[in-house]
Design an enzyme around this catalytic site. Structure first.
Site, short mmCIF file in Angstrom:
data_model
loop_
_atom_site.label_atom_id
_atom_site.label_comp_id
_atom_site.label_asym_id
_atom_site.label_seq_id
_atom_site.Cartn_x
_atom_site.Cartn_y
_atom_site.Cartn_z
N ASN A 141 0.86 -1.19 0.00
CA ASN A 141 0.00 0.00 0.00
C ASN A 141 0.89 1.24 0.00
OD1 ASN A 141 -1.75 2.09 0.45
ND2 ASN A 141 -2.50 1.35 2.44
N LYS A 146 0.09 4.24 -0.33
CA LYS A 146 -0.60 5.39 0.29
C LYS A 146 -0.42 6.65 -0.57
CE LYS A 146 -0.39 3.13 4.73
NZ LYS A 146 -0.32 3.26 6.19
N HIS A 162 -9.64 1.00 4.54
CA HIS A 162 -8.37 1.20 5.28
C HIS A 162 -8.65 2.08 6.49
CE1 HIS A 162 -4.32 2.38 6.34
NE2 HIS A 162 -3.93 1.30 5.69
N GLU A 196 -7.08 4.41 7.81
CA GLU A 196 -6.86 5.85 7.63
C GLU A 196 -8.10 6.52 7.04
OE1 GLU A 196 -2.12 4.97 7.16
OE2 GLU A 196 -3.32 5.36 5.38
N GLU A 207 -5.43 -5.06 10.29
CA GLU A 207 -4.40 -4.02 10.48
C GLU A 207 -4.72 -3.26 11.76
OE1 GLU A 207 -4.41 -1.73 6.61
OE2 GLU A 207 -2.52 -2.80 6.43
N GLY A 236 2.12 2.43 10.77
CA GLY A 236 2.99 3.60 10.70
C GLY A 236 3.70 3.93 11.98
N SER A 295 3.30 -2.02 10.34
CA SER A 295 4.75 -1.98 10.61
C SER A 295 5.50 -3.26 10.24
CB SER A 295 5.01 -1.63 12.08
OG SER A 295 4.58 -0.30 12.33
#
Ligand SMILES: O=C(COP(=O)(O)O)NO
Length: 249
Positions: free
Chosen positions: A10, A12, A96, A98, A166, A172, A212
């Site tokens: 991904n 991003k 996702h 985010e 996730e 991150g 991560s």
């Protein structure tokens, strides 16, 4: 049932034309197992999908990072599933964290998006995961079960779905879930699917881990019985992504 290992990258909201071309060159030169062992799908930002697709080696595939919840039209700024199909983009990441957090995408909205994308013939990486507060409150399984239940209620089949667990607190942050933490949630998710969808789907659906993952920790995660691969963020922009692909079991 043997489940083919799946490694997603991904990217991003990152890259320039030059940078994505460099990443593709690294991927194209990589020595990795065949498609019968590992499925590799990279997900650039929308604007780079055509160029990445045109340059990428034929045994790797591309995904969009999102798509709209219904047929295109007066939805400024959105990209429809039909447009991805028109560009022969086979995969799409949906839900996702985010987007769930920053754009308030609810479980229902994510489920509707998954259903619509599947209805248009796309394959979907459907993302779920709990926040640190939810984990510390001991409700991880309740949260990811709710997220999965919303999707299960709306889709006719899991054949073209990969489920990506996730944990938000690992995305991150450099704070990767331990192999035991990942295996526990993946196994519980597979049990939930066994009880609420079917034994066949539970044994065949790939449940991949994201948060991560890097070249140093991927192997101990990859050997976990219910970890069927990864959805990699930061490390997918670096050469170590090849090491992660080669951790396929
Ligand atoms: O968001 C992620 C994971 O990102 P990182 O690997 O950078 O934690 N995958 O979709």
């Amino acid at each position: 049932m043997a489940r083919k290992f799946f490694v997603g990258g991904n990217w991003k909201c990152n890259g320039t034309t030059e940078e994505v071309k460099k990443i593709v060159t690294t991927l194209n030169e990589a020595k990795v197992p065949g498609e019968d062992v590992v499925e590799v799908v990279v997900s650039p930002p929308f604007v780079f999908l055509p160029v990445v697709k045109s340059l990428l080696r034929p045994d790797f595939h591309v995904a969009a990072q999102n798509c709209w919840v219904r047929k295109g039209g007066a939805y400024t700024g959105e990209v429809s599933a039909e447009m991805l199909v028109n560009l022969s983009i086979p995969w799409v990441i949906i839900g996702h964290s985010e987007r769930r957090q920053l754009l308030n995408e609810s479980n229902e909205f994510v489920a509707d998006k998954v259903a619509y994308a599947l209805s248009q013939g796309l394959k979907v990486i459907a993302c779920i995961g709990e926040t640190l507060e939810q984990r510390e409150a001991g409700i991880t399984m309740a949260v990811v079960a709710d997220q999965t239940k919303a999707i299960a209620a709306k889709i006719p089949s899991w054949n073209n779905v990969v489920l990506a667990y996730e944990p938000v607190w690992a995305i991150g942050t450099g704070k990767v879930a331990t192999p035991a933490q990942a295996q526990e949630v993946h196994a519980d998710l597979r049990k939930w699917i066994h009880s609420n969808v079917s034994a066949e789907v539970a044994s065949s659906v790939r449940i991949i881990y994201g948060g991560s993952v890097n070249g140093g920790n991927c192997k101990e995660l990859a050997v976990q019985p219910d970890v069927d691969g990864f959805l990699v963020g930061g490390a997918s922009l670096k050469p170590e992504f090849i090491d992660i692909i080669n951790s396929a079991t």
